[in-house]
Motif scaffolding. Structure first.
Motif, PDB file in Angstrom:
ATOM      1  N   GLY A   1       0.927  -1.384  -0.069  1.00 48.00           N
ATOM      2  CA  GLY A   1       0.087   0.020  -0.128  1.00 48.00           C
ATOM      3  C   GLY A   1       0.964   1.323  -0.016  1.00 48.00           C
ATOM      4  O   GLY A   1       0.578   2.182  -0.507  1.00 48.00           O
ATOM      5  N   LEU A   2       1.841   1.323   0.792  1.00 53.80           N
ATOM      6  CA  LEU A   2       2.840   2.567   0.973  1.00 53.80           C
ATOM      7  C   LEU A   2       3.427   2.622  -0.092  1.00 53.80           C
ATOM      8  O   LEU A   2       3.583   3.878  -0.685  1.00 53.80           O
ATOM      9  CB  LEU A   2       3.705   2.266   2.071  1.00 53.80           C
ATOM     10  N   ILE A   3       3.949   1.701  -0.924  1.00 52.43           N
ATOM     11  CA  ILE A   3       4.588   1.656  -2.196  1.00 52.43           C
ATOM     12  C   ILE A   3       3.836   2.090  -3.201  1.00 52.43           C
ATOM     13  O   ILE A   3       4.145   3.160  -4.040  1.00 52.43           O
ATOM     14  CB  ILE A   3       5.501   0.228  -2.621  1.00 52.43           C
ATOM     15  N   LEU A   4       2.493   1.979  -3.338  1.00 48.97           N
ATOM     16  CA  LEU A   4       1.584   2.198  -4.411  1.00 48.97           C
ATOM     17  C   LEU A   4       1.434   3.677  -4.309  1.00 48.97           C
ATOM     18  O   LEU A   4       1.389   4.523  -5.293  1.00 48.97           O
ATOM     19  CB  LEU A   4       0.407   1.227  -4.327  1.00 48.97           C
ATOM     20  N   ILE A   5       0.940   4.020  -3.163  1.00 51.72           N
ATOM     21  CA  ILE A   5       0.666   5.506  -2.658  1.00 51.72           C
ATOM     22  C   ILE A   5       1.932   6.413  -3.122  1.00 51.72           C
ATOM     23  O   ILE A   5       1.789   7.270  -3.841  1.00 51.72           O
ATOM     24  CB  ILE A   5       0.420   5.681  -1.311  1.00 51.72           C
ATOM     25  N   SER A   6       3.021   5.970  -2.546  1.00 54.17           N
ATOM     26  CA  SER A   6       4.648   6.600  -3.025  1.00 54.17           C
ATOM     27  C   SER A   6       4.735   6.846  -4.615  1.00 54.17           C
ATOM     28  O   SER A   6       5.243   7.856  -4.732  1.00 54.17           O
ATOM     29  CB  SER A   6       5.389   6.012  -2.229  1.00 54.17           C
ATOM     30  N   PHE A   7       4.495   5.795  -5.186  1.00 54.57           N
ATOM     31  CA  PHE A   7       4.673   5.688  -6.641  1.00 54.57           C
ATOM     32  C   PHE A   7       3.741   6.574  -7.162  1.00 54.57           C
ATOM     33  O   PHE A   7       4.033   7.573  -8.196  1.00 54.57           O
ATOM     34  CB  PHE A   7       4.275   4.390  -7.236  1.00 54.57           C
ATOM     35  N   VAL A   8       2.472   6.806  -6.914  1.00 55.11           N
ATOM     36  CA  VAL A   8       1.610   7.679  -7.372  1.00 55.11           C
ATOM     37  C   VAL A   8       2.097   9.162  -7.023  1.00 55.11           C
ATOM     38  O   VAL A   8       2.211  10.166  -7.933  1.00 55.11           O
ATOM     39  CB  VAL A   8       0.361   7.520  -6.754  1.00 55.11           C
ATOM     40  N   LEU A   9       2.591   9.425  -5.810  1.00 59.12           N
ATOM     41  CA  LEU A   9       3.021  10.684  -5.327  1.00 59.12           C
ATOM     42  C   LEU A   9       4.286  11.176  -6.520  1.00 59.12           C
ATOM     43  O   LEU A   9       4.512  12.155  -6.669  1.00 59.12           O
ATOM     44  CB  LEU A   9       3.512  10.852  -4.034  1.00 59.12           C
ATOM     45  N   SER A  10       5.012  10.029  -6.702  1.00 58.39           N
ATOM     46  CA  SER A  10       6.118  10.402  -7.427  1.00 58.39           C
ATOM     47  C   SER A  10       6.005  10.861  -8.903  1.00 58.39           C
ATOM     48  O   SER A  10       6.393  11.746  -9.518  1.00 58.39           O
ATOM     49  CB  SER A  10       7.098   9.186  -7.595  1.00 58.39           C
ATOM     50  N   GLY A  11       4.730  10.218  -9.470  1.00 52.45           N
ATOM     51  CA  GLY A  11       4.306  10.825 -10.501  1.00 52.45           C
ATOM     52  C   GLY A  11       3.785  12.350 -10.336  1.00 52.45           C
ATOM     53  O   GLY A  11       4.162  13.257 -11.470  1.00 52.45           O
TER      54      GLY A  11
END
Length: 412
Positions: A268-278
């Motif tokens: 969950g944290l990785i997916l949210i962080s990935f979206v934030l990176s975009g």
């Protein structure tokens, strides 16, 4: 006094942890093979494929979160094991042979073809040097350590560890303070919020770096002989945790039992962080964020730092849960992983350049890179390394040509 477990369970856990250490190196090959397909602006890899992939961008991001923290934690764990088996001078000799020698000899052998492939890539529209990489032999202390930077950092951590250990033994003759540290560390590890506590140092380092964005992860110290503060904090913390875990091996059972919640939270944290990176990379002036994006960067740091430690605990727990038994295949791959990682970069880069302009799907080209590179590198390991003096240098022993009943190769 260090707390130890029964021999059989400890042995089973060592199979899992050794496989995990090798897996971290092998995942580095997968990561670097995917880098030319990452969707990112500005570009941060030497070679940019004409068919970037969102899936490979997520794969690259995910591996980058936990891989090196996991590796350095395992390095600290096995460093203490080796130190107490060999003694101080035996440990120093072993580390010089297995870490310093491959760095000194291996660097020019991999740097030369890498430089040639970068020059080759510069002939393509999306290839060649990226911002900040001009001048391939800059003045010291700047130095292109390439992907071998981890060997340099390991040597630094070994020196610090030896100095600290000597000071602690001299000052804490009775062992009282070491026992107290064991109790504090065990108390932290037993608490469900342990990953959040361990994430505090690197989270603060992220937050204080005004140019940090989460796709960087812990700043890689590959451009200088002076290791940056983030690397010292992030990888030094992991190394120290590994050292302390070896003092109380029973604590690994906690990670094994918690593998599923750790895995779900990490994803969950990785997916949210990935979206934030975009979102962050699409901001004007990225990666130097405008003032309005400061809050977004801090939120990203607050999420990414725990993601590092929760995902690290997740993969350790997974390994302990599902890979504790002896496997001839994993034993072989663990032995081979060091050699494969040392030599992989120019091979992967050459394949990336060759395929970069092909009008094929990115996933297909990524698969071709791995299918071509890994078998060839494994063959070079088996024929040139495993049963030779090179294997003795890298793995600290020679492998015996003994076939297991299953048909696999047994390491002596």
């Amino acid at each position: 006094m260090a707390h130890v477990t029964a021999a059989a369970p400890a042995s089973e856990r060592l199979h899992a942890l050794d496989a995990l250490r090798g897996g971290a190196l092998l995942l580095g090959i997968v990561l670097h093979a995917a880098m030319s397909f990452v969707l990112a602006s500005p570009r941060f890899w030497i070679i940019q494929d004409t068919h970037p992939s969102l899936i490979l961008s997520l794969l690259s991001f995910t591996i980058h979160v936990f891989r090196m923290t996991t590796f350095f934690l395992m390095a600290g764990f096995f460093a203490r094991m080796s130190f107490h088996r060999r003694g101080s001078w035996g440990f120093i000799k072993d580390r010089l042979q297995r870490i310093a020698v491959p760095l000194v000899i291996g660097w020019p052998l991999v740097f030369t073809p890498i430089a040639l492939f970068v020059f080759w890539a510069s002939n393509f529209p999306n290839g060649g040097p990226i911002q900040g990489t001009s001048g391939w032999l800059p003045p010291l202390p700047n130095f292109r350590l390439t992907h071998l930077w981890f060997l340099y950092v390991l040597l630094e951590l070994y020196v610090v560890m030896l100095l600290l250990h000597g000071a602690v033994v001299w000052l804490d003759v009775s062992g009282y303070w070491r026992a107290a540290l064991d109790r504090v560390f065990a108390g932290i590890m037993r608490h469900p919020l342990a990953p959040l506590v361990l994430a505090i140092p690197i989270g603060i380092a992220f937050g204080l770096d005004q140019r940090w964005i989460n796709v960087m992860g812990v700043r890689t110290p590959d451009q200088s002989l002076i290791t940056n503060a983030q690397a010292w904090i992030g990888f030094g913390t992991a190394f120290g945790v590994g050292w302390l875990l070896h003092r109380q091996v029973d604590l690994l059972r906690l990670l094994e039992r918690r593998w599923l919640p750790h895995l779900l939270i990490a994803l969950g944290l990785i997916l949210i962080s990935f979206v934030l990176s975009g979102v962050i990379l699409s901001a004007p002036g990225a990666p130097k964020l405008p003032l309005g994006a400061t809050t977004l960067r801090l939120v990203s740091a607050i999420l990414y730092a725990p993601a590092i430690w929760i995902s690290t605990f997740a993969v350790i727990g997974l390994a302990l849960r599902f890979m504790s038994g002896f496997s001839a295949t994993w034993r072989y791959l663990a032995d081979a992983s060091y050699w494969l990682y040392l030599i992989h970069m120019p091979i992967v880069m050459a394949l990336q350049v060759v395929l970069s302009q092909r009008d094929w799907p990115g996933l297909l080209k990524f698969a071709i890179i791995l299918i071509v590179a890994i078998p060839a590198m494994l063959a070079s390991y088996h024929l040139l390394v495993r049963f030779t003096f090179i294997g003795a240098v890298l793995n600290g022993r020679r492998a015996a040509r003994n076939l297991l009943p299953h048909g696999g190769i047994a390491a002596a």
